[in-house]
Design a protein around this motif. Structure first.
Motif, PDB file in Angstrom:
ATOM      1  N   GLN A 196       0.883  -1.136  -0.014  1.00 17.45           N
ATOM      2  CA  GLN A 196      -0.004   0.206  -0.021  1.00 17.45           C
ATOM      3  C   GLN A 196       0.796   1.314   0.180  1.00 17.45           C
ATOM      4  O   GLN A 196       0.530   2.357  -0.523  1.00 17.45           O
ATOM      5  N   SER A 197       1.935   1.315   0.627  1.00 17.55           N
ATOM      6  CA  SER A 197       2.793   2.323   0.989  1.00 17.55           C
ATOM      7  C   SER A 197       3.472   2.672  -0.173  1.00 17.55           C
ATOM      8  O   SER A 197       4.127   3.971  -0.655  1.00 17.55           O
ATOM      9  N   LYS A 198       3.391   1.884  -1.516  1.00 20.04           N
ATOM     10  CA  LYS A 198       4.092   2.089  -2.648  1.00 20.04           C
ATOM     11  C   LYS A 198       2.933   2.651  -3.795  1.00 20.04           C
ATOM     12  O   LYS A 198       3.404   2.953  -5.040  1.00 20.04           O
ATOM     13  N   VAL A 199       1.953   3.082  -3.457  1.00 18.94           N
ATOM     14  CA  VAL A 199       0.901   3.268  -4.328  1.00 18.94           C
ATOM     15  C   VAL A 199       0.587   5.138  -3.666  1.00 18.94           C
ATOM     16  O   VAL A 199       0.113   5.125  -2.741  1.00 18.94           O
ATOM     17  N   LEU A 200       0.945   5.922  -4.459  1.00 18.64           N
ATOM     18  CA  LEU A 200       0.820   7.590  -4.090  1.00 18.64           C
ATOM     19  C   LEU A 200      -0.174   8.092  -4.937  1.00 18.64           C
ATOM     20  O   LEU A 200      -0.646   7.766  -5.865  1.00 18.64           O
ATOM     21  N   ALA A 201      -0.739   9.082  -4.158  1.00 17.87           N
ATOM     22  CA  ALA A 201      -1.572  10.043  -4.964  1.00 17.87           C
ATOM     23  C   ALA A 201      -1.045  10.622  -5.913  1.00 17.87           C
ATOM     24  O   ALA A 201      -0.041  11.226  -5.898  1.00 17.87           O
ATOM     25  N   ALA A 202      -1.542  10.999  -7.262  1.00 20.52           N
ATOM     26  CA  ALA A 202      -1.210  11.890  -8.420  1.00 20.52           C
ATOM     27  C   ALA A 202      -2.157  12.638  -9.001  1.00 20.52           C
ATOM     28  O   ALA A 202      -3.358  12.836  -8.484  1.00 20.52           O
ATOM     29  N   GLU A 203      -1.746  13.393  -9.918  1.00 20.17           N
ATOM     30  CA  GLU A 203      -2.538  14.369 -10.595  1.00 20.17           C
ATOM     31  C   GLU A 203      -3.186  13.669 -11.847  1.00 20.17           C
ATOM     32  O   GLU A 203      -4.292  13.911 -12.085  1.00 20.17           O
ATOM     33  N   PRO A 206      -5.739   8.998 -10.043  1.00 21.63           N
ATOM     34  CA  PRO A 206      -5.843   9.202  -8.508  1.00 21.63           C
ATOM     35  C   PRO A 206      -4.635   8.735  -8.021  1.00 21.63           C
ATOM     36  O   PRO A 206      -4.162   8.956  -6.905  1.00 21.63           O
ATOM     37  N   TRP A 207      -4.176   7.270  -8.370  1.00 26.01           N
ATOM     38  CA  TRP A 207      -3.128   6.860  -7.676  1.00 26.01           C
ATOM     39  C   TRP A 207      -2.082   6.019  -8.628  1.00 26.01           C
ATOM     40  O   TRP A 207      -2.774   5.596  -9.769  1.00 26.01           O
ATOM     41  N   LEU A 208      -0.855   6.076  -8.533  1.00 25.12           N
ATOM     42  CA  LEU A 208       0.297   5.522  -9.317  1.00 25.12           C
ATOM     43  C   LEU A 208       1.469   4.872  -8.453  1.00 25.12           C
ATOM     44  O   LEU A 208       1.446   5.419  -7.096  1.00 25.12           O
TER      45      LEU A 208
END
Length: 296
Positions: A196-203, A206-208
């Motif tokens: 989970q910590s390897k998936v970050l919010a993005a522009e 939503p997630w990358l």
């Protein structure tokens, strides 16, 4: 700016550094050279950061936000570069810099302090699994990525030297691995260290995903690490074992992965992580991981 490596990075690299490795000592100079060469403006070093690389939030010459990532050779940064190029921004962070520089990556800026772990557990698993599915593509025909069999073979050789207190779990994990590598159902490019910590919010979306340690093999191997996310919460609840079994079933069904193969890889990866934690002096982590493995 002083490029002081976060304590988390120093501690993690110290656990695995070969004799004579001086990457951390040279890091400030290497970081400054990378910044100067690219005419980057430094905002801050990301803290606590990762366990295998220095992550620096920067701006490019035109003001566009980006991330400068520096990693030692043993963290396989060139393999990460190749995987990110293959994904081309689909499901994963994009490469910004088109040319290769050893140990240096320039990446699009995500929201480094917001991962799917910030979501309620059920939603976090759903979003993480959806991101992972997009990464499972055919590897290039001429790829040089490590295979699941090769990586776990190295790990298995180390595990065989573990003490008698974990002998039964190690034996079960090694037996599971032997059966699994014998007949993989598919071969895909995998993230390799997905959680989970390897998936970050993005522009862009939503997630990358970020921070792959890519490997080629079956999808169940990649999904196995996600099964034990928030392991400390699982261990703390009386229903932890049954929750884990339901999680395996739900993730296997949602991503079309064989449930027993997912269970087997979850067992192997939990035991491998547990005995490694014992070996480097992290007994609390080892206790959690090995108790979790015992449920499988």
């Amino acid at each position: 700016m002083a490029f002081e490596p976060p304590r988390r990075l120093v501690r993690a690299l110290g656990e695995t550094a070969p004799s004579g490795d001086d990457w951390l000592e040279k890091l400030p100079e290497v970081a400054q050279q990378a910044v100067d060469l690219r005419e980057l403006t430094v905002e801050r070093v990301q803290v606590p950061g990762g366990r295998s690389s220095l992550v620096v939030l920067v701006r490019q010459a035109d003001g566009t936000p980006a991330v400068l990532k520096l990693a030692p050779r043993r963290a396989r940064p060139e393999s990460e570069r190749a995987a990110l190029a293959r994904w081309g921004g689909l499901g994963a962070v994009q490469l910004v810099e088109p040319f290769a520089a050893e140990g240096v990556l320039v990446l699009e800026r995500l929201h480094p302090d917001v991962s799917v772990r910030s979501l309620p557990e059920a939603k976090a698993l759903l979003e993480a699994a959806g991101t992972l599915r997009r990464l499972w593509v055919e590897p290039p025909a001429d790829h040089a990525f490590e295979t699941v069999a090769e990586r776990t073979g190295r790990q298995a050789r180390v595990m065989r030297g573990s003490g008698p207190e974990v002998a039964s779990l190690v034996s079960a994990a090694l037996e599971a691995r032997e059966a699994l590598v014998a007949a993989p159902p598919e071969v895909r490019l995998l993230h390799g260290t997905f959680r989970q910590s390897k998936v970050l919010a993005a522009e862009r979306v939503p997630w990358l995903a970020v921070g792959p340690d890519p490997v080629v093999g079956e999808c169940a191997f990649d999904l196995a690490r996600l099964v034990r996310d928030r392991v400390e919460d699982l261990i703390a609840t009386p229903s932890g074992a049954s929750t884990t079994r339901r999680r395996i079933k739900r993730l296997a069904e949602s991503l079309d992965v064989d449930q027993e193969r997912l269970r087997g890889w979850t067992l192997f990866r939990a035991v491998e992580s547990g005995v490694r934690a014992l070996r480097v002096g992290r007994p609390r982590d080892a206790e959690l991981l090995l108790e979790f493995a015992g449920w499988l």
